[in-house]
Design an enzyme around this catalytic site. Structure first.
Site, PDB file in Angstrom:
ATOM      1  CG  ASP A 126      13.387 -62.737 -18.368  1.00 44.00           C
ATOM      2  OD1 ASP A 126      12.868 -61.615 -18.244  1.00 44.00           O
ATOM      3  OD2 ASP A 126      13.302 -63.630 -17.495  1.00 44.00           O
ATOM      4  CB  THR A 143       2.478 -54.342  -9.181  1.00 42.82           C
ATOM      5  OG1 THR A 143       2.427 -54.407 -10.600  1.00 42.82           O
ATOM      6  CG2 THR A 143       3.403 -53.246  -8.756  1.00 42.82           C
ATOM      7  CB  SER A 170      12.321 -49.529  -6.254  1.00 42.53           C
ATOM      8  OG  SER A 170      11.164 -49.470  -5.458  1.00 42.53           O
ATOM      9  CE1 TYR A 195      12.248 -55.145  -5.744  1.00 37.45           C
ATOM     10  CE2 TYR A 195      11.347 -53.214  -4.635  1.00 37.45           C
ATOM     11  CZ  TYR A 195      11.649 -53.892  -5.803  1.00 37.45           C
ATOM     12  OH  TYR A 195      11.349 -53.324  -7.034  1.00 37.45           O
ATOM     13  CG  ASP A 244      20.545 -66.997 -13.127  1.00 36.77           C
ATOM     14  OD1 ASP A 244      20.357 -65.887 -12.570  1.00 36.77           O
ATOM     15  OD2 ASP A 244      20.595 -68.069 -12.498  1.00 36.77           O
TER      16      ASP A 244
HETATM   17  N1  LIG Z   1       6.563 -52.781 -11.206  1.00 38.72           N
HETATM   18  C1  LIG Z   1       6.832 -51.890 -10.264  1.00 38.72           C
HETATM   19  O1  LIG Z   1       5.912 -51.357  -9.624  1.00 38.72           O
HETATM   20  C2  LIG Z   1       8.261 -51.516  -9.971  1.00 38.72           C
HETATM   21  C3  LIG Z   1       8.474 -50.466  -9.054  1.00 38.72           C
HETATM   22  C4  LIG Z   1       9.783 -50.105  -8.753  1.00 38.72           C
HETATM   23  C5  LIG Z   1      10.842 -50.749  -9.364  1.00 38.72           C
HETATM   24  N2  LIG Z   1      10.601 -51.752 -10.249  1.00 38.72           N
HETATM   25  C6  LIG Z   1      11.748 -52.399 -10.858  1.00 38.72           C
HETATM   26  O2  LIG Z   1      11.583 -52.413 -12.262  1.00 38.72           O
HETATM   27  C7  LIG Z   1      12.280 -53.552 -12.793  1.00 38.72           C
HETATM   28  C8  LIG Z   1      11.359 -54.348 -13.697  1.00 38.72           C
HETATM   29  O3  LIG Z   1      10.321 -54.884 -12.888  1.00 38.72           O
HETATM   30  P1  LIG Z   1       8.909 -55.353 -13.449  1.00 38.72           P
HETATM   31  O4  LIG Z   1       7.895 -54.704 -12.617  1.00 38.72           O
HETATM   32  O5  LIG Z   1       8.880 -55.222 -14.918  1.00 38.72           O
HETATM   33  O6  LIG Z   1       8.957 -56.889 -13.006  1.00 38.72           O
HETATM   34  P2  LIG Z   1       8.558 -58.229 -13.774  1.00 38.72           P
HETATM   35  O7  LIG Z   1       8.441 -59.267 -12.729  1.00 38.72           O
HETATM   36  O8  LIG Z   1       7.399 -57.997 -14.665  1.00 38.72           O
HETATM   37  O9  LIG Z   1       9.847 -58.510 -14.672  1.00 38.72           O
HETATM   38  C9  LIG Z   1      11.072 -58.889 -14.088  1.00 38.72           C
HETATM   39  C10 LIG Z   1      11.770 -59.821 -15.052  1.00 38.72           C
HETATM   40  O10 LIG Z   1      13.062 -60.145 -14.503  1.00 38.72           O
HETATM   41  C11 LIG Z   1      13.306 -61.499 -14.800  1.00 38.72           C
HETATM   42  N3  LIG Z   1      14.299 -62.067 -13.883  1.00 38.72           N
HETATM   43  C12 LIG Z   1      14.140 -62.396 -12.584  1.00 38.72           C
HETATM   44  N4  LIG Z   1      15.248 -62.970 -12.112  1.00 38.72           N
HETATM   45  C13 LIG Z   1      16.146 -62.997 -13.131  1.00 38.72           C
HETATM   46  C14 LIG Z   1      17.468 -63.468 -13.262  1.00 38.72           C
HETATM   47  N5  LIG Z   1      18.106 -64.075 -12.245  1.00 38.72           N
HETATM   48  N6  LIG Z   1      18.094 -63.327 -14.452  1.00 38.72           N
HETATM   49  C15 LIG Z   1      17.453 -62.752 -15.496  1.00 38.72           C
HETATM   50  N7  LIG Z   1      16.189 -62.292 -15.443  1.00 38.72           N
HETATM   51  C16 LIG Z   1      15.544 -62.423 -14.266  1.00 38.72           C
HETATM   52  C17 LIG Z   1      11.955 -62.174 -14.639  1.00 38.72           C
HETATM   53  O11 LIG Z   1      11.925 -63.447 -15.283  1.00 38.72           O
HETATM   54  C18 LIG Z   1      11.030 -61.152 -15.267  1.00 38.72           C
HETATM   55  O12 LIG Z   1      10.850 -61.412 -16.648  1.00 38.72           O
HETATM   56  C19 LIG Z   1      12.790 -54.334 -11.584  1.00 38.72           C
HETATM   57  O13 LIG Z   1      14.141 -54.004 -11.358  1.00 38.72           O
HETATM   58  C20 LIG Z   1      11.921 -53.849 -10.455  1.00 38.72           C
HETATM   59  O14 LIG Z   1      12.537 -53.988  -9.202  1.00 38.72           O
HETATM   60  C21 LIG Z   1       9.339 -52.154 -10.557  1.00 38.72           C
END
Ligand SMILES: NC(=O)c1ccc[n+]([C@@H]2O[C@H](COP(=O)([O-])OP(=O)(O)OC[C@H]3O[C@@H](n4cnc5c(N)ncnc54)[C@H](O)[C@@H]3O)[C@@H](O)[C@H]2O)c1
Length: 261
Positions: free
Chosen positions: A40, A199, A148, A161, A68
């Protein structure tokens, strides 16, 4: 069913492992026996992850590290560190992403470019850097990318997005065909609303004059209308990277609690 050995002996990279779905997935894969490199850009969320796995009968473990995904140099260094330490790689789970909501006519080019550079270019860089090692996997390498439901169904204020998530789906289809004859599989997971930092921060990331009625069609029917948990996605990812997913490639699996039927 005892799945505690399903991923024994496999090395799997998970990005976005400091939070939400990525974190839950890293834990689940390790509990099924995998050696998980949990990466991360924000180190805080990775703290305690290795201990949280608890004792596993199959030798599964989590090691944490920085990446990153929008930086070519950072991705190269992170993947080299895993493959050097482990001598190979069996799967990559590209969960890292960011999310902003804007009125499209007000969205700055800087915000647009930032979304693309992390969500889309980051997924590309991770995929490109892992493919050579994945092609050598004795289990058949697997790429799991994160799309998504916003790629299929209109999500208000999320044009940028959603565009990154649609592009990830198309990107994944092409890779699946390109490398199928070399034993590599590529699949997208398509979550609906899942209770995570994304979210949780969505209201703050939306325009100040947000019209909540526009979100009426985005609620699940399962779980009494509550968003899902990271575990509901983690189990699907575990299946996809295991032999149980061996006949799945070039497609996507939607996990949205029946939001869209
Ligand atoms: N939560 C939802 O409702 C939902 C719905 C559809 C899709 N998603 C997708 O699921 C995946 C996980 O999302 P989540 O809900 O767990 O989000 P989250 O925000 O809880 O976790 C995302 C993580 O990505 C890390 N991150 C961001 N930029 C980064 C970078 N440049 N390099 C490395 N790490 C980086 C953040 O630090 C964070 O720990 C994402 O791809 C998101 O688009 C989530």
């Amino acid at each position: 069913m005892d799945l505690s050995h399903r991923l024994q002996g496999r090395t799997i990279v998970v990005t976005g492992a400091g939070s939400g779905i990525g974190r839950g997935t890293a834990l689940r894969l390790a509990r099924e026996g995998a050696y998980v490199a949990a990466l991360d850009v924000v180190p805080d969320g990775l703290e305690g992850l290795a201990d949280e796995v608890g004792p596993t009968r199959s030798g599964g473990q989590v090691v944490t590290g920085p990446v990153d995904i929008s930086s070519e140099e950072s991705v190269k260094a992170a993947i080299a560190s895993v493959t050097d330490a482990r001598g190979g790689l069996d799967a990559v789970v590209n969960a890292a992403a960011v999310h902003y909501g804007d009125h499209t006519h007000e969205m700055s080019l800087e915000r647009w470019n930032r979304l693309l550079s992390i969500n889309l270019t980051g997924t590309f860089l991770m995929t490109r850097e892992t493919i050579p090692a994945l092609l050598e996997s004795q289990h058949g390498g697997v790429i799991v990318n994160f799309s998504s439901t916003s790629a299929y169904f209109a999500h208000p204020y999320m044009a940028a997005y959603s565009a990154t998530k649609g592009a990830i789906m198309s990107f994944t289809h092409a890779i699946a065909l390109e490398y199928a004859d070399r034993g590599l599989r590529a699949v997208s997971v398509v979550p609906g609303g899942i209770e995570t930092a994304i979210t949780g921060s969505t209201p703050a990331n939306l325009p100040a004059d947000v019209d909540w009625d526009k979100f009426a069609k985005l609620m699940p029917v399962l779980g009494r209308g509550k968003f899902g948990t990271p575990d509901s996605i983690a189990g699907v990812v575990a299946m996809l990277v295991s032999d149980d997913g061996a006949y799945i490639t070039g497609t996507e699996i939607r996990v949205d609690g029946g939001t869209h039927m």
